[in-house]
Scaffold this motif. Structure first.
Motif, PDB file in Angstrom:
ATOM      1  N   LYS A 174       0.809  -1.221   0.000  1.00  0.00           N
ATOM      2  CA  LYS A 174       0.000   0.000   0.000  1.00  0.00           C
ATOM      3  C   LYS A 174       0.842   1.271   0.000  1.00  0.00           C
ATOM      4  O   LYS A 174       0.361   2.323  -0.403  1.00  0.00           O
ATOM      5  CB  LYS A 174      -0.932   0.014   1.208  1.00  0.00           C
ATOM      6  N   VAL A 175       2.093   1.212   0.467  1.00  0.00           N
ATOM      7  CA  VAL A 175       2.940   2.404   0.528  1.00  0.00           C
ATOM      8  C   VAL A 175       3.489   2.705  -0.866  1.00  0.00           C
ATOM      9  O   VAL A 175       3.828   1.794  -1.614  1.00  0.00           O
ATOM     10  CB  VAL A 175       4.067   2.243   1.571  1.00  0.00           C
ATOM     11  N   THR A 176       3.513   3.974  -1.237  1.00  0.00           N
ATOM     12  CA  THR A 176       3.986   4.326  -2.580  1.00  0.00           C
ATOM     13  C   THR A 176       5.481   4.627  -2.609  1.00  0.00           C
ATOM     14  O   THR A 176       6.174   4.186  -3.497  1.00  0.00           O
ATOM     15  CB  THR A 176       3.215   5.534  -3.139  1.00  0.00           C
ATOM     16  N   ASN A 177       5.989   5.373  -1.641  1.00  0.00           N
ATOM     17  CA  ASN A 177       7.404   5.727  -1.656  1.00  0.00           C
ATOM     18  C   ASN A 177       7.958   5.609  -0.245  1.00  0.00           C
ATOM     19  O   ASN A 177       7.913   6.560   0.528  1.00  0.00           O
ATOM     20  CB  ASN A 177       7.592   7.144  -2.208  1.00  0.00           C
ATOM     21  N   LEU A 178       8.504   4.451   0.067  1.00  0.00           N
ATOM     22  CA  LEU A 178       9.003   4.181   1.411  1.00  0.00           C
ATOM     23  C   LEU A 178      10.199   5.066   1.756  1.00  0.00           C
ATOM     24  O   LEU A 178      10.326   5.532   2.880  1.00  0.00           O
ATOM     25  CB  LEU A 178       9.363   2.703   1.548  1.00  0.00           C
ATOM     26  N   GLU A 179      11.064   5.328   0.784  1.00  0.00           N
ATOM     27  CA  GLU A 179      12.215   6.207   1.033  1.00  0.00           C
ATOM     28  C   GLU A 179      11.753   7.597   1.471  1.00  0.00           C
ATOM     29  O   GLU A 179      12.294   8.170   2.403  1.00  0.00           O
ATOM     30  CB  GLU A 179      13.103   6.343  -0.212  1.00  0.00           C
ATOM     31  N   TYR A 180      10.754   8.126   0.809  1.00  0.00           N
ATOM     32  CA  TYR A 180      10.216   9.451   1.146  1.00  0.00           C
ATOM     33  C   TYR A 180       9.588   9.434   2.541  1.00  0.00           C
ATOM     34  O   TYR A 180       9.803  10.341   3.330  1.00  0.00           O
ATOM     35  CB  TYR A 180       9.192   9.871   0.096  1.00  0.00           C
ATOM     36  N   LYS A 181       8.849   8.383   2.846  1.00  0.00           N
ATOM     37  CA  LYS A 181       8.191   8.264   4.152  1.00  0.00           C
ATOM     38  C   LYS A 181       9.217   8.238   5.282  1.00  0.00           C
ATOM     39  O   LYS A 181       8.972   8.772   6.365  1.00  0.00           O
ATOM     40  CB  LYS A 181       7.334   7.003   4.189  1.00  0.00           C
ATOM     41  N   LEU A 182      10.381   7.630   5.041  1.00  0.00           N
ATOM     42  CA  LEU A 182      11.421   7.511   6.060  1.00  0.00           C
ATOM     43  C   LEU A 182      12.484   8.609   5.951  1.00  0.00           C
ATOM     44  O   LEU A 182      13.452   8.592   6.702  1.00  0.00           O
ATOM     45  CB  LEU A 182      12.098   6.144   5.955  1.00  0.00           C
ATOM     46  N   TYR A 183      12.315   9.544   5.022  1.00  0.00           N
ATOM     47  CA  TYR A 183      13.271  10.637   4.781  1.00  0.00           C
ATOM     48  C   TYR A 183      14.656  10.111   4.387  1.00  0.00           C
ATOM     49  O   TYR A 183      15.679  10.648   4.802  1.00  0.00           O
ATOM     50  CB  TYR A 183      13.399  11.559   6.005  1.00  0.00           C
ATOM     51  N   LEU A 184      14.708   9.053   3.584  1.00  0.00           N
ATOM     52  CA  LEU A 184      15.977   8.460   3.182  1.00  0.00           C
ATOM     53  C   LEU A 184      16.429   8.986   1.832  1.00  0.00           C
ATOM     54  O   LEU A 184      15.615   9.201   0.928  1.00  0.00           O
ATOM     55  CB  LEU A 184      15.850   6.939   3.092  1.00  0.00           C
ATOM     56  N   ASP A 185      17.732   9.163   1.685  1.00  0.00           N
ATOM     57  CA  ASP A 185      18.325   9.478   0.390  1.00  0.00           C
ATOM     58  C   ASP A 185      18.415   8.158  -0.385  1.00  0.00           C
ATOM     59  O   ASP A 185      19.195   7.271  -0.003  1.00  0.00           O
ATOM     60  CB  ASP A 185      19.704  10.086   0.587  1.00  0.00           C
ATOM     61  N   PRO A 186      17.637   7.989  -1.451  1.00  0.00           N
ATOM     62  CA  PRO A 186      17.616   6.712  -2.178  1.00  0.00           C
ATOM     63  C   PRO A 186      18.990   6.279  -2.689  1.00  0.00           C
ATOM     64  O   PRO A 186      19.274   5.083  -2.772  1.00  0.00           O
ATOM     65  CB  PRO A 186      16.669   6.966  -3.349  1.00  0.00           C
ATOM     66  N   GLU A 187      19.850   7.232  -3.006  1.00  0.00           N
ATOM     67  CA  GLU A 187      21.183   6.908  -3.519  1.00  0.00           C
ATOM     68  C   GLU A 187      22.098   6.334  -2.434  1.00  0.00           C
ATOM     69  O   GLU A 187      23.116   5.729  -2.750  1.00  0.00           O
ATOM     70  CB  GLU A 187      21.827   8.171  -4.110  1.00  0.00           C
ATOM     71  N   SER A 188      21.763   6.533  -1.177  1.00  0.00           N
ATOM     72  CA  SER A 188      22.646   6.128  -0.086  1.00  0.00           C
ATOM     73  C   SER A 188      22.316   4.758   0.507  1.00  0.00           C
ATOM     74  O   SER A 188      23.049   4.264   1.359  1.00  0.00           O
ATOM     75  CB  SER A 188      22.586   7.177   1.039  1.00  0.00           C
ATOM     76  N   ILE A 189      21.248   4.131   0.069  1.00  0.00           N
ATOM     77  CA  ILE A 189      20.788   2.890   0.716  1.00  0.00           C
ATOM     78  C   ILE A 189      21.681   1.707   0.362  1.00  0.00           C
ATOM     79  O   ILE A 189      21.955   1.448  -0.801  1.00  0.00           O
ATOM     80  CB  ILE A 189      19.329   2.586   0.344  1.00  0.00           C
ATOM     81  N   GLU A 190      22.126   1.016   1.404  1.00  0.00           N
ATOM     82  CA  GLU A 190      22.861  -0.244   1.269  1.00  0.00           C
ATOM     83  C   GLU A 190      21.989  -1.327   1.888  1.00  0.00           C
ATOM     84  O   GLU A 190      21.478  -1.158   2.992  1.00  0.00           O
ATOM     85  CB  GLU A 190      24.195  -0.178   2.014  1.00  0.00           C
ATOM     86  N   TYR A 191      21.827  -2.440   1.192  1.00  0.00           N
ATOM     87  CA  TYR A 191      20.901  -3.486   1.615  1.00  0.00           C
ATOM     88  C   TYR A 191      21.636  -4.672   2.220  1.00  0.00           C
ATOM     89  O   TYR A 191      22.635  -5.133   1.677  1.00  0.00           O
ATOM     90  CB  TYR A 191      20.082  -3.963   0.411  1.00  0.00           C
ATOM     91  N   TYR A 192      21.115  -5.179   3.329  1.00  0.00           N
ATOM     92  CA  TYR A 192      21.617  -6.378   3.996  1.00  0.00           C
ATOM     93  C   TYR A 192      20.409  -7.240   4.358  1.00  0.00           C
ATOM     94  O   TYR A 192      20.189  -7.567   5.518  1.00  0.00           O
ATOM     95  CB  TYR A 192      22.415  -5.988   5.248  1.00  0.00           C
ATOM     96  N   LEU A 193      19.642  -7.581   3.348  1.00  0.00           N
ATOM     97  CA  LEU A 193      18.363  -8.262   3.568  1.00  0.00           C
ATOM     98  C   LEU A 193      18.485  -9.775   3.629  1.00  0.00           C
ATOM     99  O   LEU A 193      17.539 -10.455   4.014  1.00  0.00           O
ATOM    100  CB  LEU A 193      17.366  -7.853   2.480  1.00  0.00           C
ATOM    101  N   ASP A 194      19.640 -10.311   3.259  1.00  0.00           N
ATOM    102  CA  ASP A 194      19.809 -11.759   3.274  1.00  0.00           C
ATOM    103  C   ASP A 194      20.447 -12.253   4.573  1.00  0.00           C
ATOM    104  O   ASP A 194      20.855 -13.386   4.683  1.00  0.00           O
ATOM    105  CB  ASP A 194      20.629 -12.215   2.072  1.00  0.00           C
ATOM    106  N   HIS A 195      20.518 -11.399   5.591  1.00  0.00           N
ATOM    107  CA  HIS A 195      21.055 -11.756   6.901  1.00  0.00           C
ATOM    108  C   HIS A 195      19.949 -12.329   7.794  1.00  0.00           C
ATOM    109  O   HIS A 195      18.766 -12.183   7.506  1.00  0.00           O
ATOM    110  CB  HIS A 195      21.664 -10.526   7.581  1.00  0.00           C
ATOM    111  N   GLU A 196      20.364 -12.940   8.899  1.00  0.00           N
ATOM    112  CA  GLU A 196      19.387 -13.473   9.847  1.00  0.00           C
ATOM    113  C   GLU A 196      18.500 -12.354  10.395  1.00  0.00           C
ATOM    114  O   GLU A 196      17.305 -12.530  10.592  1.00  0.00           O
ATOM    115  CB  GLU A 196      20.108 -14.183  10.996  1.00  0.00           C
ATOM    116  N   ASP A 197      19.093 -11.206  10.661  1.00  0.00           N
ATOM    117  CA  ASP A 197      18.357 -10.022  11.089  1.00  0.00           C
ATOM    118  C   ASP A 197      18.481  -8.977   9.975  1.00  0.00           C
ATOM    119  O   ASP A 197      19.411  -8.172   9.972  1.00  0.00           O
ATOM    120  CB  ASP A 197      18.924  -9.458  12.407  1.00  0.00           C
TER     121      ASP A 197
END
Length: 83
Positions: A36-59
């Motif tokens: 349902k959310v359209t722009n999660l980066e905007y909602k969290l005030y995140l710079d989209p260019e700066s995001i580093e992902y670690y989604l394959d970790h246990e946490d």
């Protein structure tokens, strides 16, 4: 790929995001329905260019630069809490 799309790809649907900034301030963004959310980066005030992902970790988490209105940019870690 946007944060929301990456989270959906990893099988997340409804989540909480636990944010911790460089100064150890903590905040929880609750009950985020990814379909349902359209722009999660905007909602969290995140710079989209700066995001580093670690989604394959246990946490799973991400790191990014957050800049809320009238505040200086600050690094944050966002832990994904699924329920």
């Amino acid at each position: 790929m946007e944060l929301k799309d990456r989270l959906i790809t990893y099988g997340f649907d409804t989540i909480d995001i636990f944010l911790i900034d460089e100064e150890k301030n903590q905040e929880t963004v609750s009950n985020v329905k990814l379909h349902k959310v359209t722009n999660l980066e905007y909602k969290l005030y995140l710079d989209p260019e700066s995001i580093e992902y670690y989604l394959d970790h246990e946490d799973p988490y991400f790191k990014a630069v957050q800049q809320e209105p009238d505040q200086k940019p600050i690094g944050v870690k966002g832990y994904i809490l699924e329920w």
